[in-house]
Every structure is written in C-alpha cells, then in structure tokens.
Design an enzyme around this catalytic site. Structure first.
Site, PDB file in Angstrom:
ATOM      1  N   PHE A  77     -42.745  22.806  16.089  1.00  0.00           N
ATOM      2  CA  PHE A  77     -43.340  21.817  15.228  1.00  0.00           C
ATOM      3  C   PHE A  77     -43.216  22.399  13.609  1.00  0.00           C
ATOM      4  O   PHE A  77     -43.695  21.821  12.655  1.00  0.00           O
ATOM      5  CB  PHE A  77     -44.586  20.870  15.473  1.00  0.00           C
ATOM      6  CG  PHE A  77     -44.440  19.872  16.636  1.00  0.00           C
ATOM      7  CD1 PHE A  77     -43.090  19.565  16.861  1.00  0.00           C
ATOM      8  CD2 PHE A  77     -45.391  19.548  17.185  1.00  0.00           C
ATOM      9  CE1 PHE A  77     -43.050  18.365  17.590  1.00  0.00           C
ATOM     10  CE2 PHE A  77     -45.219  18.361  17.874  1.00  0.00           C
ATOM     11  CZ  PHE A  77     -44.170  17.757  18.347  1.00  0.00           C
ATOM     12  N   ARG A  78     -42.985  23.679  13.438  1.00  0.00           N
ATOM     13  CA  ARG A  78     -42.726  24.209  12.236  1.00  0.00           C
ATOM     14  C   ARG A  78     -43.695  24.526  11.136  1.00  0.00           C
ATOM     15  O   ARG A  78     -43.540  24.921  10.079  1.00  0.00           O
ATOM     16  CB  ARG A  78     -41.375  23.731  11.306  1.00  0.00           C
ATOM     17  CG  ARG A  78     -40.258  23.099  12.230  1.00  0.00           C
ATOM     18  CD  ARG A  78     -39.707  24.417  12.754  1.00  0.00           C
ATOM     19  NE  ARG A  78     -38.229  24.038  13.357  1.00  0.00           N
ATOM     20  CZ  ARG A  78     -37.555  25.202  13.993  1.00  0.00           C
ATOM     21  NH1 ARG A  78     -38.144  26.143  14.515  1.00  0.00           N
ATOM     22  NH2 ARG A  78     -36.430  24.787  14.428  1.00  0.00           N
ATOM     23  N   HIS A 193     -37.887  33.321  26.310  1.00  0.00           N
ATOM     24  CA  HIS A 193     -36.543  33.025  26.017  1.00  0.00           C
ATOM     25  C   HIS A 193     -35.542  34.040  26.426  1.00  0.00           C
ATOM     26  O   HIS A 193     -35.614  35.331  25.587  1.00  0.00           O
ATOM     27  CB  HIS A 193     -36.526  32.734  24.504  1.00  0.00           C
ATOM     28  CG  HIS A 193     -34.938  32.194  23.886  1.00  0.00           C
ATOM     29  ND1 HIS A 193     -34.802  31.207  23.251  1.00  0.00           N
ATOM     30  CD2 HIS A 193     -34.085  33.095  23.823  1.00  0.00           C
ATOM     31  CE1 HIS A 193     -33.816  30.965  22.923  1.00  0.00           C
ATOM     32  NE2 HIS A 193     -32.876  32.221  23.382  1.00  0.00           N
ATOM     33  N   ASP A 318     -37.468  21.586  23.895  1.00  0.00           N
ATOM     34  CA  ASP A 318     -37.190  22.440  23.074  1.00  0.00           C
ATOM     35  C   ASP A 318     -36.938  21.750  21.635  1.00  0.00           C
ATOM     36  O   ASP A 318     -35.942  22.036  20.796  1.00  0.00           O
ATOM     37  CB  ASP A 318     -35.951  23.097  23.377  1.00  0.00           C
ATOM     38  CG  ASP A 318     -35.822  24.581  22.703  1.00  0.00           C
ATOM     39  OD1 ASP A 318     -36.644  24.915  22.082  1.00  0.00           O
ATOM     40  OD2 ASP A 318     -34.752  25.148  22.936  1.00  0.00           O
ATOM     41  N   HIS A 322     -33.884  21.333  12.503  1.00  0.00           N
ATOM     42  CA  HIS A 322     -33.440  21.720  11.148  1.00  0.00           C
ATOM     43  C   HIS A 322     -32.999  20.633  10.253  1.00  0.00           C
ATOM     44  O   HIS A 322     -32.615  19.542  10.696  1.00  0.00           O
ATOM     45  CB  HIS A 322     -32.432  22.861  11.146  1.00  0.00           C
ATOM     46  CG  HIS A 322     -33.000  23.983  12.122  1.00  0.00           C
ATOM     47  ND1 HIS A 322     -33.772  25.007  11.558  1.00  0.00           N
ATOM     48  CD2 HIS A 322     -32.722  24.080  13.302  1.00  0.00           C
ATOM     49  CE1 HIS A 322     -33.939  26.077  12.603  1.00  0.00           C
ATOM     50  NE2 HIS A 322     -33.331  25.413  13.652  1.00  0.00           N
TER      51      HIS A 322
HETATM   52  O1  DOR Z   1     -31.602  26.574  19.256  1.00  0.00           O
HETATM   53  C1  DOR Z   1     -32.982  27.144  19.293  1.00  0.00           C
HETATM   54  N1  DOR Z   1     -33.571  26.765  18.060  1.00  0.00           N
HETATM   55  N2  DOR Z   1     -33.461  27.703  20.114  1.00  0.00           N
HETATM   56  C2  DOR Z   1     -34.763  28.416  20.170  1.00  0.00           C
HETATM   57  O2  DOR Z   1     -34.974  29.052  20.974  1.00  0.00           O
HETATM   58  C3  DOR Z   1     -35.535  28.284  18.778  1.00  0.00           C
HETATM   59  C4  DOR Z   1     -34.997  27.188  18.148  1.00  0.00           C
HETATM   60  C5  DOR Z   1     -35.754  27.159  16.857  1.00  0.00           C
HETATM   61  O3  DOR Z   1     -36.800  27.458  16.680  1.00  0.00           O
HETATM   62  O4  DOR Z   1     -34.888  26.577  15.956  1.00  0.00           O
END
Ligand code: DOR
Length: 471
Positions: A77-78, A193, A318, A322
């Site tokens: 959730f950044r 991971h 997951d 972005h």
């Molecule tokens: O594709 C991915 N993006 N895999 C991950 O494990 C991390 C994630 C991200 O945080 O963008």
C-alpha cells in the site's frame, strides 16, 4: 445499567446490532441457508433467526452467498513514501469494494518497515483511514536481524518478510549468513520472496539487450525461483523455522514444496492463475510485468493442480501498484507490479463459476487458510464468537471490470474490459456494513489492527470488549 448487563440483555432479548438474513452461508459445515446475528462486532447467533431475533439493522442476503471475510495476505500500500502510487486509505477502500475485509501489508515502503517506530507509524497512519482490518510486515535484513523477535511480537505485526531477490525497493537479504541470522531470530512463519539474486544479476543482460517485456520470464526464469526456494527451505530445515513462500510461480517449485508441507506454506496469486505468457505480454505489455513473472501455461496448469491437491494454503493478490506513467517506461526500467486487491475476489469467483475450484475451496484459501497458517485471532470462519467479517457475493452477477472502478491511486487494472461471473455485493467488517449494494455505505473507516495468537496483547473476551466499545 452497566455495559456488560446491556450485552447480556441484548443476548437474552435476542436483539442484534445487525441481522444478515436470507443468504446461503458458507460455514465450516458447508453451505447452509441460515441467518447471522452480530453483536459488538462478533457473531452471536446462527440459524433460523428470522422472527426470533430483532435487530437495529437488517441486511437481506436473499439470492446471495455469505462468505467469511476475505483476507488478502499480500498487498503493497506504499505508505509512507510512495503515496503517488497508493496509500492506506485508497488501498483499503479498494479492498472493501472488492469484498476483502482484512489485509497484510508489505514492508518495501520508504522508509522500509524495519523497526518498531516504522511499524507504529503505519499503525498510526491507518487509524481512522483504513476501511478494513490490517496487519503490517516487518522487513528482514542484515541491519535488524537480531531484533526481529521483538518486532514480530508487536501488536498489528503479522511477521517478517524477506526479499531474497531484488524486486521493488531496497529490501534485500541474499547472503546465506544473513538469512540464517534472520531465521534464528523469531518464531512466526517467515514470509519469503524467493528469487535468486546472483542469478538475476547474471541474467539481466538478456533483457537489457532486447528491451522486450516478453523476455521477463526468461530473465527471472524458473531456475531463479527454484534455486531460492530450495535454498530457503534448506536453511529453514537447519534452523527449525516455519516458512511461507509467497507468490509461487513455477511447476518445479510446486513439485518441490509438496514434499515440505510440514514446514512450508504456499501462496499463489490470481494473476499467476489467470494470465499466461506469451499472450499476456503481447496484449498488455509491461502492465503484465510482475516479479516473479507471469509464465507459460504449463506453470499455470501446475498451480491449478496444486490448488486441487491441497498443497496451496492461501491466495494473496500481491497488489503492487505503479502509475501508468511509470509502467510506460521502456522495459526493463518499467517497474514490476500491478493492482490486485480489488479484483482478487471477482477473478476467483469467476474461476469458481468456470469450475476450476469449488466455492468451499475458495473460502479455504482466502479466509480459513490465512487465519490457520498465521494464527489470526477470531477471523477466517463464520462461527459463533468469531468476528462478524462477511463478504457477501452474487455468484451469478456478471460484470465487466473497468479501470474507473479501481480505487487505487494508480487507477488501473490489467483486467480492464474483462467480463467475470461472480461479484461482491456487500462487505461487512466486524459487524459494520462498509460496502452495501456495491458502493461504500457512508460510514467512516474503522479498520483495526489484526490480533495474532501468541502475540503480546491477547484478545479480550466478548463482554470486556463490549464494555470498552460503548464507553
Ligand atoms: O512485481 C512485484 N512488485 N513483485 C514484488 O514482489 C514487489 C512488487 C512491488 O512492490 O512493486
């Protein structure tokens, strides 16, 4: 009248805060046509209650299926640091609009979640802004390895997550001595991971030369995933630690992990179950770019077979947003990740509709599974005394997923335009109707930290909680 008396009176007079009636309820016994009475956020009665119980509020679930609240065991959730992509408010809003009632959030934020104050900052940021219940992972790294046992014991912490291969952000633990130190400090299931960093570095030239996102599964190949998974399982055996391997993506890992179920639990994601190479890269370009990658059909078939065999414990989205501008960068500068928390349940219901898994198995993977393997208190099943978390769905509801439905700050989904059968209609978190008739119900965000068995702060019995909650 004291609060405890008030609760007893409610039970005695059979008066609920919320009565969900008329639906088909997925209990541990199977699918039953029963009603659910909720008091003080808990389930207090199940059965044919209509006419026997009164309630402050009623929800008619006729024609719908009432599932235990869906727990998404992997979201990014950044917040803090990357809130132009996502934040806790929008992320959890997407969760409840997608029928999810609780999430585990990942530590590759900025700053990374490495210390007690980082966890506390996330818990503080979630208070009054999170629409669903939540817990946060702490990252495991060389700098905090010796402190992980204290961290995972903090209230609202689900445990420790390790990146063995670089993905997004600076969190990485690829050195064997660091991994051993991490494994030795802590008792909870360690989430991993698993991609082999050395092999990823060696092979990166393949994609730098081609600039073709279709090469993503070739760069981060099956062997990268299998090597890391085998290595961490060997180290876990050595140190006696339980493991959880996140987003397993290959047939080879599934075959290997089936022999280690005494120690290792397994997550798969809706995107690995729904998309496949090369078609997804031709159609979606870098929108399909994830780590570990979406791979060819034979891997997807093996994941489905493992779901049928029982070797898979949970489905996590997951959710890794972005922005579209970031995703439009030329590969491999385009970051890996896609949204997923809001589409997890619709996609999986569509798979139920297509006959790929039963509704009961879906409940096992999205509610009972996470509660069992992480020891979440009071969640994961519709049963007396459990939290009243309910994901109420229309198994026959046909909808088209659209970008403008996505609450994420990134505003897109790789499934834009996809038609699915099966849709979340109402979402109830601890007795609060948060989504009603597919829209937010006009309440405020009241998500709370999850509680874990054996953690420092034990759950209060219902009467005590009631007393506290009405003061
Ligand atoms: O594709 C991915 N993006 N895999 C991950 O494990 C991390 C994630 C991200 O945080 O963008």
């Amino acid at each position: 009248m004291t609060a405890v008396n008030s609760l007893s009176r409610r039970l005695e007079h059979r008066h609920a805060d919320l009565l969900v009636h008329g639906g088909t309820v997925l209990t541990p016994n199977g699918a039953e046509c029963i009603d659910v009475a909720c008091v003080a956020g808990r389930i207090v009665a199940l059965g044919n209650l209509h006419g026997h119980w009164s309630a402050d509020a009623a929800l008619d679930a006729s024609g719908l299926h009432v599932l235990p609240g869906v727990i998404d065991s992997q979201v990014h959730f950044r917040e803090p640091g990357l809130t132009h992509k996502e934040d806790l408010e929008a992320g959890t809003r997407g969760a409840v609009l997608g029928g999810v009632t609780a999430v585990f959030e990942m530590p590759n934020t900025n700053p990374l979640t490495l210390w007690a104050q980082d966890l506390q900052a996330k818990l503080d940021a979630a208070r009054g802004r999170a629409w669903c219940d939540h817990a946060f992972y702490s990252g495991g790294s060389a700098v905090n390895a010796e402190h992980l046992a204290e961290l995972e014991n903090l209230s609202g912490c689900v445990g420790v997550k390790v990146f063995m291969g670089s993905s997004f952000g600076d969190l990485l633990a690829d050195d064997e001595s660091v991994l051993r130190r991490i494994l030795r400090h802590g008792r909870r299931r360690l989430a991993v991971h698993a991609e082999d960093e050395a092999r990823l570095r060696e092979r990166k030239a393949i994609v730098e030369a081609s600039c073709d996102v279709g090469q993503h599964p070739l760069w981060r190949d099956e062997a990268s995933a299998l090597m890391a998974t085998q290595r961490i399982v060997r180290l876990a055996d050595e140190t006696g630690r339980r493991l959880h391997v996140l987003h397993v993506s290959t047939a080879e890992e599934m075959a290997f992990l089936a022999g280690h179920k005494h120690r290792v639990t397994v997550e798969v994601t809706p995107h690995h179950l729904s998309l496949f190479a090369p078609e997804c890269y031709e159609r979606l370009g870098s929108l399909a770019q994830m780590n570990p990658p979406v791979r060819e059909r034979r891997h997807q078939d093996a994941l489905w077979q493992s779901i049928r065999d029982g070797a898979v414990d949970v489905i996590g989205s997951d959710h890794a947003p972005h922005t579209l501008e970031e995703k439009a960068l030329p590969y491999p500068q385009s970051p890996s990740g896609m949204t997923g928390v809001q589409t997890l349940l619709p996609l999986m219901l569509d798979h139920v509709h297509a006959g790929r898994l039963s509704l009961q198995r879906l409940v096992d993977l999205t509610s009972a599974g996470p509660a069992r393997i992480f020891g979440i208190e009071g969640k994961g099943r519709i049963a007396l005394g459990y939290d009243a978390d309910l994901s109420i769905v229309d198994l026959h509801g046909r909808r088209t997923i659209r970008n403008d439905w996505i609450a994420s700050r990134s505003g897109w989904t790789p499934y834009d335009g996809a038609s699915v059968t099966g849709w979340p209609i109402h979402t109830i978190v601890r007795g609060h109707v948060v989504m009603r008739d597919e829209v937010l119900a006009g309440v405020s965000p009241e998500g709370r930290p999850l509680r874990f068995l054996g953690a420092a702060v034990p759950t209060q019995p219902l009467d005590d909680r009631w007393e506290r909650s009405i003061t």
